[in-house]
Write a protein that holds these residues in place. Structure first.
Motif, PDB file in Angstrom:
ATOM      1  N   SER A  21       0.833  -1.198   0.000  1.00  0.00           N
ATOM      2  CA  SER A  21       0.000   0.000   0.000  1.00  0.00           C
ATOM      3  C   SER A  21       0.871   1.254   0.000  1.00  0.00           C
ATOM      4  O   SER A  21       1.985   1.260   0.533  1.00  0.00           O
ATOM      5  N   ALA A  22       0.330   2.313  -0.591  1.00  0.00           N
ATOM      6  CA  ALA A  22       1.066   3.582  -0.649  1.00  0.00           C
ATOM      7  C   ALA A  22       1.359   4.134   0.745  1.00  0.00           C
ATOM      8  O   ALA A  22       2.484   4.580   1.002  1.00  0.00           O
ATOM      9  N   PRO A  23       0.402   4.098   1.693  1.00  0.00           N
ATOM     10  CA  PRO A  23       0.730   4.611   3.034  1.00  0.00           C
ATOM     11  C   PRO A  23       1.863   3.822   3.706  1.00  0.00           C
ATOM     12  O   PRO A  23       2.733   4.410   4.352  1.00  0.00           O
ATOM     13  N   ALA A  24       1.879   2.501   3.519  1.00  0.00           N
ATOM     14  CA  ALA A  24       2.951   1.690   4.107  1.00  0.00           C
ATOM     15  C   ALA A  24       4.290   2.025   3.461  1.00  0.00           C
ATOM     16  O   ALA A  24       5.315   2.094   4.144  1.00  0.00           O
ATOM     17  N   LEU A  25       4.291   2.265   2.155  1.00  0.00           N
ATOM     18  CA  LEU A  25       5.525   2.629   1.467  1.00  0.00           C
ATOM     19  C   LEU A  25       6.017   3.998   1.938  1.00  0.00           C
ATOM     20  O   LEU A  25       7.206   4.171   2.203  1.00  0.00           O
ATOM     21  N   ARG A  26       5.111   4.961   2.063  1.00  0.00           N
ATOM     22  CA  ARG A  26       5.511   6.280   2.556  1.00  0.00           C
ATOM     23  C   ARG A  26       6.102   6.192   3.957  1.00  0.00           C
ATOM     24  O   ARG A  26       7.073   6.882   4.283  1.00  0.00           O
ATOM     25  N   ALA A  27       5.551   5.319   4.782  1.00  0.00           N
ATOM     26  CA  ALA A  27       6.032   5.167   6.163  1.00  0.00           C
ATOM     27  C   ALA A  27       7.466   4.628   6.208  1.00  0.00           C
ATOM     28  O   ALA A  27       8.171   4.848   7.188  1.00  0.00           O
ATOM     29  N   LEU A  28       7.903   3.952   5.174  1.00  0.00           N
ATOM     30  CA  LEU A  28       9.258   3.402   5.138  1.00  0.00           C
ATOM     31  C   LEU A  28      10.321   4.457   4.836  1.00  0.00           C
ATOM     32  O   LEU A  28      11.507   4.200   4.991  1.00  0.00           O
TER      33      LEU A  28
END
Length: 163
Positions: A23-30
């Motif tokens: 998911s995009a939010p999970a990727l941004r969190a990385l």
């Protein structure tokens, strides 16, 4: 002339990076450097109409390493392509040498998933250090989308080292 930018079809080929999340939010969190780091690690495949998934020991994909390799290791391979894309063969390279080739045809397709053309473990011999690259391709072309261009998919290497 085949060397002009206008002669190259948009989107062929593509590099697909395994970023480890869906998911995009999970990727941004990385964080901002995650995609760069995954690309530098080799966690990617090249797709020219054919998508090749390869996992050793269930979780180690392209760019990954197995440091306690056995003499023979299995790599679970799945080849996907749109129904109109021809895929004829799967080739396995160990240290740059072709070690196995399998036909891909109607007998290897998944009847419940029409995009899956091949799904099976592929065994490779490991002596000392080895890198394995998987290629799926065809002599056909990608008409009507990219006429004159061959369908293919290739993984980055998976690395093995025997203790």
């Amino acid at each position: 002339r085949g060397d002009e930018v206008g002669d190259r079809p948009i989107g062929y080929p593509r590099t697909c990076i395994d970023v480890g999340v869906d998911s995009a939010p999970a990727l941004r969190a990385l964080g901002a450097g995650h995609v760069r780091d995954r690309m530098l690690a080799g966690a990617s495949i090249i797709v020219g109409g054919v998508f090749v998934e390869a996992l050793a020991r269930g979780t180690v994909g392209p760019g990954g390493s197995i440091d306690d390799a056995a003499a023979r290791e299995a790599i679970n391979v799945t080849v996907r392509a749109a129904p109109w894309v021809t895929v004829d063969r799967l080739r396995v390279y160990v240290n740059g040498t072709l070690t196995a080739m399998s036909a891909i045809d109607s007998s290897t397709e998944d009847p419940l998933e029409p995009t899956v053309r091949f799904r099976a473990p592929v065994e490779v011999a490991v002596e000392g250090r080895a890198f394995v690259v998987i290629v799926a391709d065809s002599d056909g072309d990608l008409a009507p989308v990219h006429p004159g261009n061959r369908p293919f998919g290739v993984t980055n290497p998976i690395f093995f080292r025997r203790p």
